[in-house]
Structures are given as C-alpha cells and as structure tokens.
Write a protein that holds these residues in place. Sequence first.
Motif, PDB file in Angstrom:
ATOM      1  N   TYR A  79      -2.878   9.972   5.628  1.00  0.00           N
ATOM      2  CA  TYR A  79      -2.261   9.502   4.395  1.00  0.00           C
ATOM      3  C   TYR A  79      -3.240   9.701   3.236  1.00  0.00           C
ATOM      4  O   TYR A  79      -4.453   9.637   3.423  1.00  0.00           O
ATOM      5  CB  TYR A  79      -1.869   8.027   4.513  1.00  0.00           C
ATOM      6  N   LYS A  80      -2.676   9.941   2.056  1.00  0.00           N
ATOM      7  CA  LYS A  80      -3.505  10.229   0.884  1.00  0.00           C
ATOM      8  C   LYS A  80      -3.041   9.379  -0.297  1.00  0.00           C
ATOM      9  O   LYS A  80      -1.842   9.171  -0.498  1.00  0.00           O
ATOM     10  CB  LYS A  80      -3.393  11.713   0.532  1.00  0.00           C
ATOM     11  N   LYS A  81      -4.011   8.916  -1.082  1.00  0.00           N
ATOM     12  CA  LYS A  81      -3.710   8.029  -2.204  1.00  0.00           C
ATOM     13  C   LYS A  81      -3.340   8.825  -3.447  1.00  0.00           C
ATOM     14  O   LYS A  81      -3.966   9.828  -3.779  1.00  0.00           O
ATOM     15  CB  LYS A  81      -4.922   7.137  -2.505  1.00  0.00           C
ATOM     16  N   TYR A 116      -0.300   4.991  -1.145  1.00  0.00           N
ATOM     17  CA  TYR A 116      -0.700   5.944  -0.117  1.00  0.00           C
ATOM     18  C   TYR A 116       0.544   6.650   0.413  1.00  0.00           C
ATOM     19  O   TYR A 116       1.508   6.000   0.820  1.00  0.00           O
ATOM     20  CB  TYR A 116      -1.431   5.227   1.018  1.00  0.00           C
ATOM     21  N   ASN A 122       0.791  -1.232   0.000  1.00  0.00           N
ATOM     22  CA  ASN A 122       0.000   0.000   0.000  1.00  0.00           C
ATOM     23  C   ASN A 122       0.821   1.278   0.000  1.00  0.00           C
ATOM     24  O   ASN A 122       0.347   2.322  -0.461  1.00  0.00           O
ATOM     25  CB  ASN A 122      -0.929   0.022   1.221  1.00  0.00           C
ATOM     26  N   TYR A 123       2.059   1.217   0.502  1.00  0.00           N
ATOM     27  CA  TYR A 123       2.866   2.422   0.649  1.00  0.00           C
ATOM     28  C   TYR A 123       4.148   2.294  -0.161  1.00  0.00           C
ATOM     29  O   TYR A 123       4.625   1.182  -0.405  1.00  0.00           O
ATOM     30  CB  TYR A 123       3.179   2.669   2.135  1.00  0.00           C
ATOM     31  N   LEU A 142      -5.477   5.014   6.774  1.00  0.00           N
ATOM     32  CA  LEU A 142      -5.715   6.352   6.250  1.00  0.00           C
ATOM     33  C   LEU A 142      -5.425   7.436   7.285  1.00  0.00           C
ATOM     34  O   LEU A 142      -5.069   8.552   6.932  1.00  0.00           O
ATOM     35  CB  LEU A 142      -7.169   6.493   5.789  1.00  0.00           C
TER      36      LEU A 142
END
Length: 465
Positions: free
Chosen positions: A345-347, A352, A131-132, A295
């Motif tokens: 956190y922002k996508k 993210y 995800n990161y 998030l």
Amino acid sequence: MRLYLFILTLIICQISYGQDFILSGKIYSSKNNSPISYASIGISNTHIGTISNNLGDFQMKLTHSQSQDTITISAIGYKSKKIAIPELYHSSNKTIYLESHTYKLNEVIITNKKVSAKDILRLCIKSIPKNYPTKKYSYEVFFREAGILDSTYALLTESVSHVVDYGYQKDIKKNKLQLLEFRKSNDNRKFNWRTSLREWLYEKNGLYECIKNDRLKIKEQNNNIEIKEYYKTIEPGAHRFLCEDFLRQIDANIDSLSYYNNKLVYCISYTSTKGIYKTDSEGQIIVEKSTKAILEIRSRTFTNKDRLRSLRKEDGTPKFKERTIVGMANRGFDGPNHSKIIVKYKKQNNKYYLSYIRVQHSGTVSIGSITGFNNFKKAYQSNWTSNMLYQDNELFVTKVHEKPIRIKWRKKMDRSKELYKHELPYTKSFWDSYTTIVRNPLSQKMASDLSLEKNLEQQFIQNGK
C-alpha cells in the motif's frame, strides 16, 4: 560546485526540450551488494512510479514535463534515497545503493506496558476507516498474467484497466472494471479436451481474481454452505483477511522494528494451522508505528506434512480423491507450496491506497480457473514432474483518482470471462510509452520461451486484430 550546477542545468534543459524518455536502474543493498526486490520508485507525493522486480531492476517511462523532478527510492529496512532524474538519466552507472536503516533502542520511548503483536493488529483493524479510503475512488492498473507449463512459460497477457473501488468498508464485488489496453501472446498451454472443457465451464477473470487478494478489502461472499454457516458464528462484516477471527486463528510475534520512508515500522510475523480451510499459512505484516497503517502483507499458504501423510495409502501412493492436494505437495514454488501473495500500500494525500499485488499459485490453483494439472494421468505417471500448470500474476497501480472516473455499463469488463479471451486492438505506440513492471530477467526465459515459434511482438500484433 558552480561548474556542477551549470552542467546539471544543461542536462535538465536537454531533457526538458526533448521527447518522452525512459529512466532505468538497479536497486542494490550497500551492505551485501544484493538486489532489493519490490522497492518503490516514484515521484514524491504522486502515484507516478514503479516497483523493482526480483532482481532489483526497474524502468519508468516519463514525459519531458517530469524531467526536472526527483525520484524517491524506498524499501523496508533501508534509508530512503532521493535522486534528481537528470543525474540518474545521464549516469553511466545505473546501480543505486540503499543503506540499511537499523533500529536503535534509544529512538523509541519505552513504557511499562508490554504491547503484543495482536494488540497492534487490533489497532490496525480499528484504524482501517481512518487510514484507507472509505469513499468511492478509482485507479488505473497495469496487470500481467503469466501461465507456466512445467518450467516453460506458455502464456502472457498484459493489460491496463480502470477500476472503480467503493472503499475499504464495502464488499470487493462492488468493484467495476474497464479494459483500456491489452496485448497477449499465443496460448501454448496445450490443454487436453477435458481441461479445455473445464476452462469453458469455469472461466474467471485473472485481473479481478488478483484484485480480490487486496487483503484489507471485504471479501466476496462464498457460496459454499459450510463457509456460509461458519461466517454466521463470527462477528458481522468479518469477511476480510485481517479481522478478529483471523487473530484468533494465528500465533503472532513482533520480529523487529525497522524503517520505511524513514518512519519506524513493526515487522510482525504470524503462523496459522486453524480455520475451515484446513491449510497452514504464515506471513509477515509491516505496520507503520505512528499511524497503525498496514504498508505490506506477505503470506504463504501450504499443506501440512502430517495432513499430506494422511492423504496417501499405506504403500505411499496418493489417494485419487485427494489428488489435487497430493499434487500440490509434490510440486510448487517452494516444495509443498500452495500460494504466495504480496500486497503493498502507498500513501497519497493522507490516505493509503493499494499499490502492488503479486500472486504465485502452484499445484491446485488455476490459470484463470484451470486446475493445476493439464493432464492428471500424465502428471501422476511422471510423479508430478510434467503436465503441471502454474500461475504468476502481478498488478501495479499507476494512477489513483480520488474523484472517481465513471465507467459506463457498456464498457464494464466481464468478470466471469478469462482475460485472455477478451479482444482489443494492440496499440504499439501506447505500450512504447507506458511504464510497466520490468519482466524478470531471470527469465529472459519468459521472452525466449514464448518466442520459440514467433517473435513476441508479432504475436501481440497478430492477436490484437
């Protein structure tokens, strides 16, 4: 309808051929007419945007090339809303109302297997590499550092910097920083000579210290022998906030299911009274259900009341050797409070990225590295009602570069030097066109406190030479 479209087209043309402009507004809940703090406001699929402050206010400085775009407003527990920039820009009412987005049981497939909060957090840990970002990237960041003496704002620095990050599988100490723009007020903290000496001996860079609160990054190794020995007993690499060892120290519950950006999210609360730091902590973690991406993390660390009683003599007076803990118990943002941290956190392009950090410290924690007392003797004599130092820092990522910008070694910021002591010319034209987080109007107080002797703009100019 045709007339409406014609008028909207004229408005778009008016902005498009004009100069850069400021877009501002207020974010409120339609349910109870209360401001929504930390709502995300931005142009879709970009990192261009800002965040609302404590009172729901926001402000964005945009170029004429963005005049035909649409902004999206998102907040946890509310339906996301899209508004055309020309429509908001020319509206006489700048208040935007978001509708609550409640969870309906029939929207989720129910299974026989009961999933616990810790099970979900374990999946989050496993999903960090997916995800990161794990490769090197860079971002541009706005940072504000406010120093408070008792209840009066005594110092303000605002900066824009480049940060090179080596990904969420690398130690945060590998990060490189470059200061791009900077402005600062006068320093009215009125240190006595002992505090000034401590400041000189133990300087720390506030921006770097704030970035270290990215809860998903691997932490810098601590030189404390007790902590080093402790880390040898747990799994390798468990030097981040969210790890298996953290899960062993907490009680966690799924409080509710809610929505963010119209996607289902878990709202998980946790409490802890264990660990080597001997402090209590509590918080909330927001997890996107489909991806198991975190998030938002909100945490609060404080001192247990039973422990506080053990730090006092029989007559109720504090034990001087534990004075920092006692001071922490007597003053704070919410009573016996040590710190509050919010991380968002922002996508962007299926990954993210860090978006926002706010850190509030009271009592023992420093402005830079100063202890929580400007003058301990006076603080004690006043029963902890004067000579207390507090810190309120916030950071907002304004741009993400997936292909990292290179920072030359001569341009690297000194991470051991207090940010206030850096020297850089004040560029008024830059700040006039740059999107910052709106200073909380609860404190126009901030501006009025800092402007008692001289206008804040004049201070920026004077201190930027």
